[in-house]
Scaffold this motif. Sequence first.
Motif, PDB file in Angstrom:
ATOM      1  N   GLU A 112       0.887  -1.127   0.087  1.00 51.15           N
ATOM      2  CA  GLU A 112      -0.062  -0.073  -0.009  1.00 51.15           C
ATOM      3  C   GLU A 112       0.857   1.470   0.119  1.00 51.15           C
ATOM      4  OE1 GLU A 112      -2.191  -3.467   1.736  1.00 51.15           O
ATOM      5  OE2 GLU A 112      -0.402  -2.395   2.338  1.00 51.15           O
ATOM      6  N   TYR A 113       0.393   2.548  -0.385  1.00 47.14           N
ATOM      7  CA  TYR A 113       0.824   3.706  -0.285  1.00 47.14           C
ATOM      8  C   TYR A 113       0.561   4.123   1.084  1.00 47.14           C
ATOM      9  CZ  TYR A 113       0.905   4.572  -5.252  1.00 47.14           C
ATOM     10  OH  TYR A 113       1.539   4.426  -6.749  1.00 47.14           O
TER      11      TYR A 113
ATOM     12  N   GLY B  71       5.871   4.956  -1.212  1.00 47.01           N
ATOM     13  CA  GLY B  71       5.168   4.194  -2.203  1.00 47.01           C
ATOM     14  C   GLY B  71       5.352   2.702  -1.989  1.00 47.01           C
ATOM     15  N   PRO B  72       4.450   2.028  -2.766  1.00 50.76           N
ATOM     16  CA  PRO B  72       4.401   0.407  -2.427  1.00 50.76           C
ATOM     17  C   PRO B  72       5.583  -0.244  -2.328  1.00 50.76           C
ATOM     18  CG  PRO B  72       2.738   1.203  -4.210  1.00 50.76           C
ATOM     19  CD  PRO B  72       3.693   2.389  -3.741  1.00 50.76           C
TER      20      PRO B  72
ATOM     21  N   SER C 249      -4.433   1.681  -1.675  1.00 52.22           N
ATOM     22  CA  SER C 249      -3.825   1.107  -2.626  1.00 52.22           C
ATOM     23  C   SER C 249      -3.793   1.664  -3.997  1.00 52.22           C
ATOM     24  CB  SER C 249      -4.911  -0.169  -2.785  1.00 52.22           C
ATOM     25  OG  SER C 249      -5.900   0.117  -3.351  1.00 52.22           O
ATOM     26  N   GLN C 250      -3.084   0.929  -4.880  1.00 54.03           N
ATOM     27  CA  GLN C 250      -2.587   1.381  -6.124  1.00 54.03           C
ATOM     28  C   GLN C 250      -4.124   1.385  -7.029  1.00 54.03           C
ATOM     29  OE1 GLN C 250       0.065   2.732  -7.999  1.00 54.03           O
ATOM     30  NE2 GLN C 250      -1.596   3.386  -9.211  1.00 54.03           N
TER      31      GLN C 250
ATOM     32  N   VAL D  98      -6.238   4.527  -6.174  1.00 50.69           N
ATOM     33  CA  VAL D  98      -5.761   5.643  -6.740  1.00 50.69           C
ATOM     34  C   VAL D  98      -6.260   5.396  -8.413  1.00 50.69           C
ATOM     35  CG1 VAL D  98      -3.916   6.895  -7.663  1.00 50.69           C
ATOM     36  CG2 VAL D  98      -4.046   6.018  -5.378  1.00 50.69           C
ATOM     37  N   ASP D  99      -6.169   4.396  -9.039  1.00 47.09           N
ATOM     38  CA  ASP D  99      -6.561   4.143 -10.412  1.00 47.09           C
ATOM     39  C   ASP D  99      -8.080   4.048 -10.698  1.00 47.09           C
ATOM     40  OD1 ASP D  99      -3.944   3.786 -11.002  1.00 47.09           O
ATOM     41  OD2 ASP D  99      -4.181   1.389 -11.006  1.00 47.09           O
TER      42      ASP D  99
ATOM     43  N   HIS E  64      -2.514  10.653 -10.119  1.00 49.12           N
ATOM     44  CA  HIS E  64      -1.513   9.707 -10.622  1.00 49.12           C
ATOM     45  C   HIS E  64       0.050  10.041 -10.406  1.00 49.12           C
ATOM     46  CE1 HIS E  64      -4.098   6.595 -13.078  1.00 49.12           C
ATOM     47  NE2 HIS E  64      -3.638   6.224 -12.080  1.00 49.12           N
TER      48      HIS E  64
ATOM     49  N   ALA F  55       1.392   9.698  -7.337  1.00 48.95           N
ATOM     50  CA  ALA F  55       1.520   8.221  -6.968  1.00 48.95           C
ATOM     51  C   ALA F  55       2.859   7.703  -7.605  1.00 48.95           C
ATOM     52  CB  ALA F  55       0.447   7.472  -7.278  1.00 48.95           C
ATOM     53  N   ARG F  56       3.015   8.145  -8.668  1.00 44.54           N
ATOM     54  CA  ARG F  56       4.386   7.896  -9.480  1.00 44.54           C
ATOM     55  C   ARG F  56       5.574   8.485  -8.721  1.00 44.54           C
ATOM     56  NH1 ARG F  56       1.363   8.520 -14.000  1.00 44.54           N
ATOM     57  NH2 ARG F  56       1.918  10.749 -14.437  1.00 44.54           N
TER      58      ARG F  56
ATOM     59  N   ALA G 288       6.778   6.601  -5.626  1.00 46.30           N
ATOM     60  CA  ALA G 288       7.606   5.361  -5.626  1.00 46.30           C
ATOM     61  C   ALA G 288       8.903   5.278  -4.915  1.00 46.30           C
ATOM     62  CB  ALA G 288       7.911   5.053  -7.236  1.00 46.30           C
TER      63      ALA G 288
END
Length: 287
Positions: A35-36, A66-67, A92-93, A96-97, A110, A113-114, A117
Amino acid sequence: MRPQFEYVKQAADASWILHSRDLPSIPFEWHYHPEYELTLTLNGRGQRFVGDDISDFDDGDLVLIGPNLPHTWSAPAIDAQRPTRSIVMWFSQAWVDGLVADFPELQPLHRLARSAAQGLEFSAAHATALRPLIEGLLQATPARRLPTLLEILVRLTEDPAPRCLSLGQLEPPRLAAVQGERLARVLDLLHADFAQPIEIAPLAERAAMTVGAFHRFFRRHMQMTVTAYVARLRIGRACQQLVETTKPVAVIASELGFASLSHFNRQFRELRGMTPRAFRTRHEQRP
């Protein structure tokens, strides 16, 4: 040091997880999870470890991890009369998605989130501005927490200069798909029934292993025995009960499956550095 896998249990009635942890000091617990993690740290001053980065941090530290990025904090309390507090938000990713797919206006999430990482440390100005919103999550209803979290994340996308923490050179041990599914099945059962007596045979059967192979499997991935892991779950729930209820310590110990009050006190002191009564008293003194 090999990081420990942390299992973050998702509640059935929530799409993300909010957790607040009060401790006399922040222990070094090198770990990772898929998870984030957005963490605000209060009343702590020490060192933060994220991937291959080691940095000093102070009260109000706000970081997005990040994950599967190994991380931990290590610090004493600034004011020794009050506990440190870590307010943690996990998502979770897929969460977000899904938001970006349904609401294109949230496309900046997005990019955030990137960038996370490798871990992001947000500016002191942003952390200070968002602190009341993050602390307010603890008193809000679940329905009000979600839009508040979105407000927090959107405002984080507006930070002009977050600091990237890790160079991305440190990789946690990866679980193969089958191993991950086995471990998740076992952890689901432990988290649901940790107050009950521990029986290894049903856990090994759930993982489709012999008892001996299961012991080795669990210790390899969790960096501890099943007994030690269950003790952490029980003490974690005890902390919650001590803070949120007025139940006597002996009642809490009994409800959580401890054979005696002395055993509970001993394990609590080993993991939290103080007695249950001292933990409750320190929390009651927190403004």
